[in-house]
Design a protein around this motif. Structure first.
Motif, short mmCIF file in Angstrom:
data_model
loop_
_atom_site.label_atom_id
_atom_site.label_comp_id
_atom_site.label_asym_id
_atom_site.label_seq_id
_atom_site.Cartn_x
_atom_site.Cartn_y
_atom_site.Cartn_z
N ILE A 1 -43.43 -29.82 25.55
CA ILE A 1 -42.98 -28.62 24.88
C ILE A 1 -43.84 -27.65 24.77
O ILE A 1 -44.98 -28.11 24.32
CB ILE A 1 -42.17 -29.09 23.37
N SER B 1 -44.78 -24.93 22.39
CA SER B 1 -44.13 -24.59 20.99
C SER B 1 -44.79 -23.06 20.53
O SER B 1 -45.57 -22.55 21.04
CB SER B 1 -44.60 -25.37 19.87
N MET C 1 -39.65 -32.73 18.57
CA MET C 1 -40.98 -32.49 18.55
C MET C 1 -41.90 -33.19 18.37
O MET C 1 -43.06 -33.22 18.89
CB MET C 1 -40.99 -31.00 17.82
N ALA D 1 -42.41 -35.48 21.28
CA ALA D 1 -42.77 -35.09 22.52
C ALA D 1 -44.07 -35.83 22.98
O ALA D 1 -44.78 -35.94 22.05
CB ALA D 1 -42.75 -33.66 22.68
N ILE E 1 -47.16 -31.38 23.40
CA ILE E 1 -46.79 -30.24 22.76
C ILE E 1 -48.08 -28.98 22.48
O ILE E 1 -48.99 -29.32 21.86
CB ILE E 1 -46.09 -30.43 21.39
N GLU F 1 -35.27 -27.94 24.84
CA GLU F 1 -35.72 -29.09 24.22
C GLU F 1 -35.01 -30.21 23.83
O GLU F 1 -35.16 -31.39 24.01
CB GLU F 1 -36.62 -28.55 23.02
#
Length: 642
Positions: free
Chosen positions: A411, A413, A435, A438, A441, A547
C-alpha cells in the motif's frame, strides 16, 4: 543515501565564501568520503569547474554535486536532502539585504517542516533589526545544532532563547598555513574595500581610497586594490583605481583557490580591509591589519586576533583614516600567534563536528542492534508506516516476486487515505484492518513524511507510488517477471502496456483489464487473471477501493465469490505481489501528465493533480484535518510523558 546539502553564498565569486566552500568540501571528502553532498550555487557550472580545478572532485562528481540555488530548485533540493547545512559566512543577517535573510531562513523553515535535519554552521549572525526577523530566525533554528564563528553571534542567538550555541571559527582559519617566508617591510599595502551601496557611495569610496593611498605614498609604500568579487566588482574596482592614480588594481582570476589567495597576501606588507575574509587571509599570512569596520563583526575579529585598536569605524573621516594607516605602517604588529592558533583550533573542531553530522547519515546509531524494516514499523494516527527508502522497497518487493510464500499486498499511503480510515463507517473500519495487515505500507506523500518526523520517527523520505511502480516495471523487464495491469477506463491499461513495452523491450505484460467491469464480465476477467499467474499485479481503481479489492483477492474472497468456489484461505492470491497505483495507469497511457520534477520535489504533486482534475478539490479538506490530528497526537504523547 540522502545527501548533505550545503547552503551558502556560493557561486557569486566572493573569495571568502568560495574559500569556505573549499574548506567544507575538503573536510567532507576527507572525513566522510562515503557521504554524498550537493552545493546550492548561483553558478553550477562555475562551481563545478572550480571544485575540479582545486582537485577536490572529478568532473563527473562535480557535475552531480552542484545544484542551482533558485528558490524553487532549492526547496526541492532541501526536500531530497538528508542534512541541510546553512553556512558558514554571514547568511542570517539583514545588514546587506533582508531578502538574503528570508531566503536562508526560508530554507531552514522548509527543512524543519519536512523533518529534514538541519544545522547552522560557523555563521556570523546579525544584525537582525526587525522583531519579525528575530522571530523567524528563532522559529527556523529551534531544535537545530547551532555553531557560530564569534561571540556576538552567540549572544544574539542566546538572546533569542536558542541554546546550546557552540562557538567555533570561520572554516578558513583551518586552512594549511602558507610558507613562513615574508617580505617584511618591503611589500605593498593591500586594500580590500566593498562598494558603498547608497547614492553617492562611489564618491565616498574614492575619498576613502585616496586617504589610504596618500598616507601610503608619503611613506613610499605602493597600494594594491584587491576586489574580492572579481566579477560583480570588476567595473567598480577599475573605476576606483583609475580615480586614484597611485593605486594598482590587482584582480586574481575568478575561481582562485584559498592557497593562491594566501600566497598573494604573503607578499604584502600590511592589509587594510572592509571585508571579514580580507582580515582572515591577512591574519593567516601573518600581516598587520586595519579593519574598516562597516560590520561590527570585523571589530569582533580584530579583538579575537589580539589587535586592540585595530579597527576604524564609520564615518571614515579622511584625517582619521590617514592617522590609522600611518600607525599601521609605522607601528602595526601582526595578530598574536596564540590568538591565530586558537582560532585555527576552533575552526578545525567546527569542521570535525560537521563531519560527524555527515557521517551520521551513513552510520546510524549503533547503541542498539540494527533492526529490520519490519521491526521499525511505526504508527501515524494508529495506522502503520514502514520506514523504507525507494531502493529498499524495490528490493523487498523483488524478493517477494521471485520467492515462494503467501500473496503480498503493498500500500502506498497518504494523508487522504489515512483520514478516510479515521471516519466512522463499515468501509473505514475495513480499510483500517486492511492497512494494518498490509505486508508493506510506504509513505507516498510529503504530508506523511512530515507527520512521521514531527512525531519523532525516523523515515528515510517519501516513496512516491508512481516512482515505485515505474521501478518495479523496470525490474520486471530486467528479471523477466510476469506483469498484469488492472484498472482505468476502457483501453487505458492496454495503452499503458504498449507504452511500457516500448520503454522496456522484453517486458512481459501477461494481461490487461479495465476497471469498469461488473458481474459476469468481472468474474471472467478474474479467471483470466488467475490463469495468467502474474508475479506482479498493479491495480488502478483509485483509493481506497483498490486497497480493499486487493485485500479481498489476497484472501480469496473476491475470486471465490465471483467464480462460485469456496474461499481457499488467507494466504491465497492470484499474484505474488499486488499493489494499488491509482491514476498511474492514465499517466503511462499518455492520457494524463505527471507533475514536473520540481513540483514533485516540493511535495506539491497533489496540487498539480487538482489543477488537472478540479473535482479532486473536495479531497483537500482531509489535509487540514490530518495536520490537526497529527498535532493532537503529538500533544497527547507529550501529555503522557512521551
Amino acid at each position: 543515501m540522502r545527501p548533505v546539502l550545503l547552503s551558502g553564498y556560493y557561486g557569486f565569486g566572493n573569495a571568502g565564501d568560495e574559500a569556505i566552500l573549499e574548506m567544507v568540501v575538503s573536510a567532507l571528502r576527507t572525513g566522510a568520503p562515503g557521504v554524498p553532498f550537493r552545493v546550492l550555487t548561483a553558478d553550477p557550472e562555475g562551481t563545478a569547474r572550480r571544485l575540479v580545478a582545486l582537485g577536490l572532485l572529478t568532473a563527473p562528481e562535480a557535475h552531480e554535486a552542484v545544484a542551482a540555488r533558485g528558490p524553487l530548485q532549492a526547496l526541492g533540493e532541501v526536500a531530497r536532502a538528508g542534512l541541510l547545512v546553512s553556512g558558514g559566512g554571514g547568511l542570517l543577517q539583514e545588514g546587506t539585504s533582508r531578502r538574503s535573510l528570508l531566503y536562508y531562513v526560508g530554507l531552514l523553515l522548509w527543512a524543519r517542516l519536512l523533518g529534514v535535519p538541519r544545522t547552522v554552521f560557523a555563521q556570523g549572525v546579525g544584525p537582525l533589526w526587525r522583531p519579525a526577523s528575530r522571530w523567524l530566525t528563532r522559529l527556523a533554528l529551534a531544535g537545530a545544532p547551532l555553531s557560530v564563528r564569534d561571540e556576538p553571534s552567540r549572544r544574539l542567538l542566546e538572546g533569542l532563547g536558542l541554546s546550546p550555541v557552540h562557538l567555533t571559527a570561520d572554516p578558513v582559519f583551518a586552512a594549511p598555513l602558507p610558507s613562513p617566508e615574508r617580505l617584511g617591510a618591503q611589500g605593498p599595502l593591500a586594500v580590500i574595500l566593498r562598494p558603498h551601496p547608497k547614492p553617492g557611495g562611489f564618491e565616498r569610496d574614492v575619498g576613502l581610497l585616496a586617504a589610504i593611498a596618500e598616507e601610503a605614498r608619503s611613506r613610499q609604500v605602493p597600494v594594491h586594490l584587491l576586489p574580492f568579487q572579481p566579477g560583480p566588482e570588476r567595473d567598480w574596482a577599475a573605476r576606483l583605481a583609475q580615480a586614484v592614480p597611485p593605486v594598482r588594481l590587482v584582480q586574481l582570476p575568478e575561481g582562485t583557490g584559498l592557497q593562491a589567495w594566501l600566497a598573494q597576501f604573503r607578499a604584502y606588507r600590511a592589509v587594510v580591509s572592509a571585508r571579514y575574509h580580507g582580515l582572515a587571509f591577512g591574519a593567516l599570512a601573518g600581516k598587520p591589519l586595519l579593519a574598516l569596520a562597516v560590520d561590527p563583526k570585523l571589530v569582533a575579529l580584530t579583538h579575537e586576533l589580539g589587535l586592540e585598536g585595530g579597527s576604524l569605524e564609520p564615518p571614515f573621516d579622511p584625517g582619521q583614516v590617514r592617522q590609522a594607516v600611518a600607525r599601521l605602517l609605522d607601528e602595526g604588529r601582526p595578530p598574536r600567534p596564540e590568538a591565530v592558533a586558537h582560532l585555527r583550533t576552533r575552526a578545525q573542531e567546527g569542521l570535525e563536528g560537521l563531519v560527524r553530522l555527515a557521517r551520521a547519515l551513513a552510520e546510524p546509531a549503533t547503541a542498539a542492534p540494527r533492526l529490520s524494516w519490519r521491526d521499525r514499523r511505526f504508527p501515524v494516527l494508529g495506522l502503520p508506516i514502514d520506514p523504507v527508502s525507494l531502493d529498499e522497497a524495490v528490493a523487498i518487493i523483488s524478493e517477494w516476486c521471485e520467492g515462494e510464500g503467501p500473496a503480498r499486498q503493498v500500500i502506498t499511503s497518504n494523508p487522504e487515505l489515512v483520514m478516510h480510515a479515521q471516519t466512522p463507517g463499515e468501509e473505514s473500519a475495513r480499510l483500517r484492518e486492511v492497512m494494518t495487515r498490509a505486508d508493506l505500507i510506504v509513505a507516498d506523500g510529503v504530508g506523511l513524511v512530515w507527520a512521521a518526523r514531527f512525531l519523532g520517527y525516523a523515515l528515510p523520505g517519501r516513496v512516491a507510488g508512481a516512482d515505485l511502480a515505474e521501478r518495479l516495471c523496470e525490474e520486471a523487464a530486467r528479471r523477466g517477471w510476469r506483469l498484469f495491469l488492472w484498472g482505468g477506463e476502457p483501453g487505458v491499461a492496454n495503452e499503458a502496456a504498449q507504452r511500457l513495452r516500448a520503454r522496456w523491450p522484453g517486458l512481459r505484460v501477461v494481461g490487461t483489464v479495465h476497471g469498469y467491469l461488473r458481474g459476469a464480465e468481472e468474474a471472467e476477467a478474474l479467471e483470466r487473471l488467475r490463469q495468467a499467474r502474474p508475479d506482479l499485479l498493479l491495480v488502478g481503481l483509485g483509493a481506497p477501493r483498490q486497497e480493499l479489492w486487493i485485500d479481498g483477492l489476497r484472501r480469496g474472497e473476491e475470486l471465490a465469490s465471483r467464480a462460485g468456489r469456496p474461499a481457499p484461505g488467507r494466504e491465497w492470491g492470484p499474484a505474488r505481489v499486488m499493489m494499488g497505483v491509482g491514476g498511474v495507469l492514465d499517466v503511462w497511457a499518455g492520457r494524463k501528465r505527471r507533475a514536473p520534477r520540481w513540483v514533485q520535489a516540493l511535495g506539491l504533486e497533489w496540487a498539480y493533480r487538482v489543477l488537472q482534475e478540479p473535482a479532486r478539490v473536495r479531497r483537500l479538506a482531509a489535509l487540514p484535518r490530518f495536520v490537526a490530528a497529527v498535532v493532537a497526537e503529538r500533544l497527547a504523547v507529550r501529555g503522557n510523558g512521551g
